[in-house]
Design a protein around this motif. Structure first.
Motif, PDB file in Angstrom:
ATOM      1  N   THR A  14       0.819  -1.207   0.000  1.00 38.31           N
ATOM      2  CA  THR A  14       0.000   0.000   0.000  1.00 38.31           C
ATOM      3  C   THR A  14       0.854   1.258   0.000  1.00 38.31           C
ATOM      4  N   ALA A  15       1.901   1.268   0.813  1.00 39.91           N
ATOM      5  CA  ALA A  15       2.768   2.449   0.864  1.00 39.91           C
ATOM      6  C   ALA A  15       3.479   2.668  -0.466  1.00 39.91           C
ATOM      7  N   SER A  16       3.857   1.589  -1.134  1.00 41.50           N
ATOM      8  CA  SER A  16       4.546   1.710  -2.421  1.00 41.50           C
ATOM      9  C   SER A  16       3.619   2.290  -3.490  1.00 41.50           C
ATOM     10  N   PHE A  17       2.380   1.794  -3.541  1.00 44.11           N
ATOM     11  CA  PHE A  17       1.413   2.372  -4.478  1.00 44.11           C
ATOM     12  C   PHE A  17       1.186   3.854  -4.188  1.00 44.11           C
ATOM     13  N   GLN A  18       1.018   4.167  -2.914  1.00 46.45           N
ATOM     14  CA  GLN A  18       0.772   5.559  -2.528  1.00 46.45           C
ATOM     15  C   GLN A  18       1.936   6.451  -2.974  1.00 46.45           C
ATOM     16  N   LYS A  19       3.165   6.002  -2.717  1.00 46.24           N
ATOM     17  CA  LYS A  19       4.349   6.785  -3.068  1.00 46.24           C
ATOM     18  C   LYS A  19       4.498   6.926  -4.582  1.00 46.24           C
ATOM     19  N   LEU A  20       4.335   5.812  -5.313  1.00 49.52           N
ATOM     20  CA  LEU A  20       4.509   5.864  -6.765  1.00 49.52           C
ATOM     21  C   LEU A  20       3.497   6.802  -7.408  1.00 49.52           C
ATOM     22  N   LEU A  21       2.228   6.630  -7.070  1.00 51.48           N
ATOM     23  CA  LEU A  21       1.207   7.464  -7.705  1.00 51.48           C
ATOM     24  C   LEU A  21       1.327   8.921  -7.281  1.00 51.48           C
ATOM     25  N   SER A  22       1.796   9.167  -6.061  1.00 45.10           N
ATOM     26  CA  SER A  22       2.022  10.553  -5.631  1.00 45.10           C
ATOM     27  C   SER A  22       3.113  11.206  -6.466  1.00 45.10           C
ATOM     28  N   ILE A  23       4.161  10.439  -6.772  1.00 46.40           N
ATOM     29  CA  ILE A  23       5.244  10.977  -7.614  1.00 46.40           C
ATOM     30  C   ILE A  23       4.754  11.213  -9.038  1.00 46.40           C
ATOM     31  N   LEU A  24       4.098  10.205  -9.610  1.00 43.95           N
ATOM     32  CA  LEU A  24       3.658  10.321 -11.003  1.00 43.95           C
ATOM     33  C   LEU A  24       2.574  11.379 -11.178  1.00 43.95           C
ATOM     34  N   SER A  25       1.842  11.675 -10.120  1.00 44.56           N
ATOM     35  CA  SER A  25       0.776  12.682 -10.229  1.00 44.56           C
ATOM     36  C   SER A  25       1.339  14.073 -10.488  1.00 44.56           C
ATOM     37  N   THR A  26       2.631  14.282 -10.210  1.00 43.98           N
ATOM     38  CA  THR A  26       3.250  15.597 -10.431  1.00 43.98           C
ATOM     39  C   THR A  26       3.834  15.731 -11.842  1.00 43.98           C
ATOM     40  N   TRP A  27       3.840  14.643 -12.607  1.00 44.21           N
ATOM     41  CA  TRP A  27       4.420  14.684 -13.946  1.00 44.21           C
ATOM     42  C   TRP A  27       3.414  15.275 -14.932  1.00 44.21           C
ATOM     43  N   GLU A  28       3.910  16.098 -15.799  1.00 46.22           N
ATOM     44  CA  GLU A  28       3.077  16.661 -16.852  1.00 46.22           C
ATOM     45  C   GLU A  28       2.848  15.617 -17.947  1.00 46.22           C
ATOM     46  N   PRO A  29       1.608  15.447 -18.395  1.00 48.06           N
ATOM     47  CA  PRO A  29       1.357  14.515 -19.507  1.00 48.06           C
ATOM     48  C   PRO A  29       2.120  14.935 -20.751  1.00 48.06           C
ATOM     49  N   ARG A  30       2.879  14.003 -21.305  1.00 50.71           N
ATOM     50  CA  ARG A  30       3.677  14.307 -22.497  1.00 50.71           C
ATOM     51  C   ARG A  30       3.953  12.987 -23.217  1.00 50.71           C
ATOM     52  N   GLY A  31       3.197  12.723 -24.271  1.00 56.37           N
ATOM     53  CA  GLY A  31       3.353  11.451 -24.975  1.00 56.37           C
ATOM     54  C   GLY A  31       2.707  10.320 -24.201  1.00 56.37           C
ATOM     55  N   ASP A  32       3.235   9.105 -24.382  1.00 56.92           N
ATOM     56  CA  ASP A  32       2.681   7.913 -23.759  1.00 56.92           C
ATOM     57  C   ASP A  32       3.598   7.406 -22.656  1.00 56.92           C
ATOM     58  N   LEU A  33       3.005   6.889 -21.590  1.00 55.59           N
ATOM     59  CA  LEU A  33       3.752   6.258 -20.504  1.00 55.59           C
ATOM     60  C   LEU A  33       3.014   4.993 -20.092  1.00 55.59           C
ATOM     61  N   ILE A  34       3.729   3.850 -20.150  1.00 58.36           N
ATOM     62  CA  ILE A  34       3.159   2.549 -19.780  1.00 58.36           C
ATOM     63  C   ILE A  34       3.623   2.188 -18.379  1.00 58.36           C
ATOM     64  N   LEU A  35       2.672   1.802 -17.537  1.00 60.05           N
ATOM     65  CA  LEU A  35       2.973   1.315 -16.196  1.00 60.05           C
ATOM     66  C   LEU A  35       2.689  -0.188 -16.164  1.00 60.05           C
ATOM     67  N   ASP A  36       3.731  -0.955 -15.917  1.00 57.71           N
ATOM     68  CA  ASP A  36       3.668  -2.423 -15.922  1.00 57.71           C
ATOM     69  C   ASP A  36       3.818  -2.887 -14.477  1.00 57.71           C
ATOM     70  N   ILE A  37       2.778  -3.508 -13.910  1.00 53.04           N
ATOM     71  CA  ILE A  37       2.767  -3.866 -12.492  1.00 53.04           C
ATOM     72  C   ILE A  37       2.893  -5.377 -12.330  1.00 53.04           C
ATOM     73  N   SER A  38       3.936  -5.805 -11.614  1.00 48.05           N
ATOM     74  CA  SER A  38       4.160  -7.228 -11.330  1.00 48.05           C
ATOM     75  C   SER A  38       4.234  -7.435  -9.831  1.00 48.05           C
ATOM     76  N   ILE A  39       3.734  -8.565  -9.359  1.00 49.63           N
ATOM     77  CA  ILE A  39       3.846  -8.927  -7.946  1.00 49.63           C
ATOM     78  C   ILE A  39       4.221 -10.403  -7.861  1.00 49.63           C
ATOM     79  N   TYR A  40       5.331 -10.690  -7.177  1.00 50.45           N
ATOM     80  CA  TYR A  40       5.859 -12.052  -7.111  1.00 50.45           C
ATOM     81  C   TYR A  40       6.897 -12.126  -6.002  1.00 50.45           C
ATOM     82  N   SER A  41       7.277 -13.327  -5.651  1.00 49.96           N
ATOM     83  CA  SER A  41       8.431 -13.559  -4.792  1.00 49.96           C
ATOM     84  C   SER A  41       9.480 -14.298  -5.605  1.00 49.96           C
ATOM     85  N   LEU A  42      10.705 -13.894  -5.474  1.00 50.18           N
ATOM     86  CA  LEU A  42      11.775 -14.600  -6.189  1.00 50.18           C
ATOM     87  C   LEU A  42      11.875 -16.051  -5.725  1.00 50.18           C
ATOM     88  N   SER A  43      11.338 -16.341  -4.552  1.00 52.49           N
ATOM     89  CA  SER A  43      11.352 -17.720  -4.058  1.00 52.49           C
ATOM     90  C   SER A  43      10.382 -18.619  -4.808  1.00 52.49           C
TER      91      SER A  43
END
Length: 534
Positions: free
Chosen positions: A118-147
Motif C-alpha cells: 500500500t505504501a509503495s502504491f501511494q508513493k509511486l502514484l504521488s510521484i507520477l501525479s506531479t508529472w506533466e502529460p507528455r506522450g505515452d507512458l506505460i505502467l507495468d505492475i508485477s507482484i511475485y516472490s523470487l522464491s
C-alpha cells in the motif's frame, strides 16, 4: 582524404559513432560510465537508459530524484512488488498440522517492511501525479516472490515486458540446463523432469489473492483506500501480465484504473481459478467490465487474457485426504454474464481482445440497439471451435458474429479462435479496404466445410461496407505439435496480439519444462501429506 587520429573520436563520421554506440547498447555492458565519452553520447545514453525503468519497492524512495532531470524520457515503468523470500517450511504449508488462521498466514501476501504494497502504491502514484502529460507512458505492475521459482515451480521467470524481436526463439531451455537447474527431489524434480506433482497448497501459495488477509479489515476500507489515491494523468497504458500469478481483485483494479484519467490501453492477463472460487470471481469480473463501460470511457484498447495450465485442475481435484473434491473442471465454461458485460464494455472501444474469460457465442447475443461505431478489431475465443463439436453450433456462432459485424462500420478484422493441447482453430474475417474486398480464413487442426448460409451472412457484411469480393481460404495445421494454448496462438498467426509476446514465451517455456509429464487425471493414487505421483 585527411587522416583520422585513433584518439580523435569527433573525427569519425556521425553514422559510425552511432553504430558503435548501438553495438555497445546491445552488448549488455554497463553504460553509465560511457556517458563521459562525449555530450552526444550522454544525450543518446540517457535517452536509452531512462526510456525503460525497473522500479522496486526498495528504490521507490529515490525514484523522484533519480529521474527528476530526465523524466520526460521515461516511456515504460516496470513496477516490481517483490514479496518476501520464503523457505521450505512455507512453500507448501501442511493443512493437517495448522489451524485455518495459520494456513492463511503461511499463504498470504503480507504488507511487510520489505514489500509495503500500500505504501509503495501511494508513493509511486504521488510521484507520477506531479508529472506533466507528455506522450505515452506505460505502467507495468508485477507482484511475485523470487522464491516462487526456488521450490515447486522451477520454470517461473520474472521479466520486463519485451518487444518480440528481443525474445529468445523457442522456449530457450536446453536439456543440459534442465538437468542441472531442475534437480530438486524434495520438490518433485529429478534431472530436469518433474516426477512429483506440486501439492495443492503449493499452487495456492503462488495464486493467493493480493490484500486478501491484510492490511484492510473490510472491502469497504480497501475501496476507500484505492479511491483516495491521487489522479495520475501521465499514465496512458497499464500492463498486468500473467507472470504475476497472485491475484488482483477485479474491483480493486477497476478503482485503480479510475486514477488514470488519460488511460487509453489496458493489457490484463489474470489466471483462472482452480476451485469453487470461480463463481465469486466471475461476479467480480462482471463488476470489472461494467465499471469499464460506465466509468472508463477514455480507454480505447482492451486486451484480457485468462491464462491456464491444463495440468493444474487435476492437481486441485484432491484436497487433504483425497476424499473432498474441489470442483475444479479441466476446461471451464465462461460465465454468460461476464460475456455480456464484456460486450457492453466493447461498445465504446476501438479494439477488444478477450480470450477464455468470455465466449463468442454469448458475446454475440446482442441487443437490437447495440452498435460499435469505433471498433476496428475484435478477437474472441469460442469453446465451440473443437473438432468433435457439432458443426451446426460452429455455424451458429459464425452467423451471430456476422450479425454483430453489421453494426461495426469501421471493422477491419474479426477473429474467433480456440486453443489447447492438440487443438488450434481460427476463423478470421479481414476487410481489405484498398482492394474493396474481404477475406475469410479458416486455419485449424481440422477442416471445416462452411455452410452457404454462413458465407452469405459474411458476404452481406462485406457488401454493406462497399466490398465487392469475398475470398475463402482454408489452412490445415498439425495438431500433434500443439502442446498448449501457447503453441496454438503461435501457429494461428492472429492479426492482433491476444497476450504480450513475453507472456506467450513464458507459457511455451512452462510447457517445455513440463513436456513428457502426462496430464494427470483423477484416477491416480493419492498419498496423504504427499503429492500425487506422476
Amino acid at each position: 582524404m585527411p587522416s583520422i587520429s585513433l584518439g580523435n573520436w569527433g573525427g569519425l563520421p556521425r553514422e559510425i559513432r552511432l553504430l558503435i554506440l548501438k553495438a555497445l547498447m546491445q552488448d549488455g555492458c554497463k553504460l553509465s560510465h560511457l556517458a563521459t565519452v562525449s555530450r552526444e553520447w550522454q544525450i543518446d545514453l540517457e535517452r536509452h537508459n531512462f526510456a525503460r525503468i525497473k522500479l522496486t519497492t526498495s528504490r521507490i524512495g529515490d525514484f523522484s530524484s533519480m529521474v527528476h532531470r530526465n523524466r520526460v524520457l521515461v516511456r515504460y515503468i516496470w513496477f516490481c512488488l517483490e514479496l518476501d523470500d520464503y523457505d521450505c517450511t512455507t512453500c507448501a504449508p501442511c493443512r493437517q498440522a495448522l489451524t485455518d488462521d495459520e494456513i492463511d498466514k503461511a499463504l498470504a501476501i503480507s504488507d511487510t517492511d520489505h514489500c509495503p504494497i500500500t505504501a509503495s502504491f501511494q508513493k509511486l502514484l504521488s510521484i507520477l501525479s506531479t508529472w506533466e502529460p507528455r506522450g505515452d507512458l506505460i505502467l507495468d505492475i508485477s507482484i511475485y516472490s523470487l522464491s516462487d521459482s526456488d521450490h515447486w515451480f522451477k520454470y517461473l521467470t520474472f521479466m520486463p515486458d519485451t518487444p518480440s524481436a528481443e525474445i529468445p526463439t523457442g522456449g530457450g531451455m536446453e536439456p543440459i540446463t534442465l538437468r542441472e537447474a531442475y534437480h530438486d527431489i524434495q520438490h518433485g524434480w529429478y534431472a530436469g523432469v518433474r516426477r512429483l506433482a506440486p501439492p495443492v497448497e503449493a499452487i495456492e501459495k503462488v495464486f493467493f489473492e493480493v490484500m486478501e488477509v491484510e492490511p484492510f479489515d473490510s472491502a469497504e476500507q480497501e475501496s476507500q483506500w484505492w479511491e483516495q489515491l491521487p489522479s495520475v494523468p501521465v499514465v496512458t497504458g497499464l500492463l498486468f501480465r500473467q507472470q504475476s500469478r497472485r491475484r488482483w481483485k477485479p474491483p480493486a483494479l477497476a478503482r485503480l484504473f479510475a486514477r488514470f484519467p488519460r488511460l487509453q490501453e489496458v493489457h490484463y492477463e489474470p489466471w483462472r481459478e482452480w476451485d469453487r472460487m470461480q463463481i465469486p470471481t466471475d461476479k467480480y469480473f462482471e463488476y470489472f467490465f461494467d465499471s469499464l463501460q460506465r466509468f472508463n470511457s477514455h480507454i480505447k484498447r482492451l486486451t484480457v487474457f485468462e491464462n491456464f495450465n491444463q495440468q493444474y485442475p487435476a492437481y486441485m481435484q484432491l484436497y487433504q485426504s483425497g476424499v473432498e473434491l474441489r470442483g475444479c473442471v479441466s476446461f471451464r465454461n465462461p460465465a454468460p454474464a461476464v460475456s455480456r458485460m464484456a460486450a457492453l464494455a466493447s461498445l465504446k472501444l476501438e479494439h477488444l481482445a478477450a480470450s477464455f474469460i468470455v465466449d463468442a457465442g454469448r458475446f454475440f447475443e446482442i441487443e437490437p440497439a447495440w452498435a460499435w461505431p469505433n471498433l476496428t478489431s475484435l478477437v474472441l475465443t469460442s469453446k465451440s471451435l473443437l473438432p468433435d463439436e457439432d458443426p451446426a453450433k460452429i455455424e451458429a456462432v459464425l452467423q451471430a458474429a456476422a450479425a454483430a459485424a453489421m453494426k461495426m462500420p469501421r471493422l477491419e478484422t474479426m477473429e474467433i479462435w480456440n486453443g489447447r493441447r492438440g487443438v488450434a482453430a481460427l476463423f478470421q474475417y479481414q476487410a481489405l479496404c484498398r482492394q474493396e474486398q474481404a477475406r475469410i480464413v479458416w486455419r485449424a487442426t481440422w477442416r471445416l466445410a462452411l455452410e452457404r448460409c454462413a458465407i452469405q451472412a459474411w458476404e452481406a457484411v462485406m457488401h454493406q461496407y462497399a466490398g465487392r469480393k469475398l475470398d475463402l481460404v482454408q489452412e490445415q495445421l498439425d495438431g500433434a505439435v500443439v502442446k498448449s494454448h501457447g503453441d496454438a496462438i503461435h501457429m494461428l498467426r492472429l492479426s492482433h496480439p491476444v497476450i504480450r509476446p513475453i507472456s506467450l514465451w513464458q507459457i511455451q517455456r512452462e510447457q517445455e519444462a513440463l513436456e513428457g509429464v502426462p496430464i494427470v487425471g483423477d484416477s491416480y493414487d493419492y498419498e496423504p501429506r504427499t503429492s500425487p505421483r506422476i
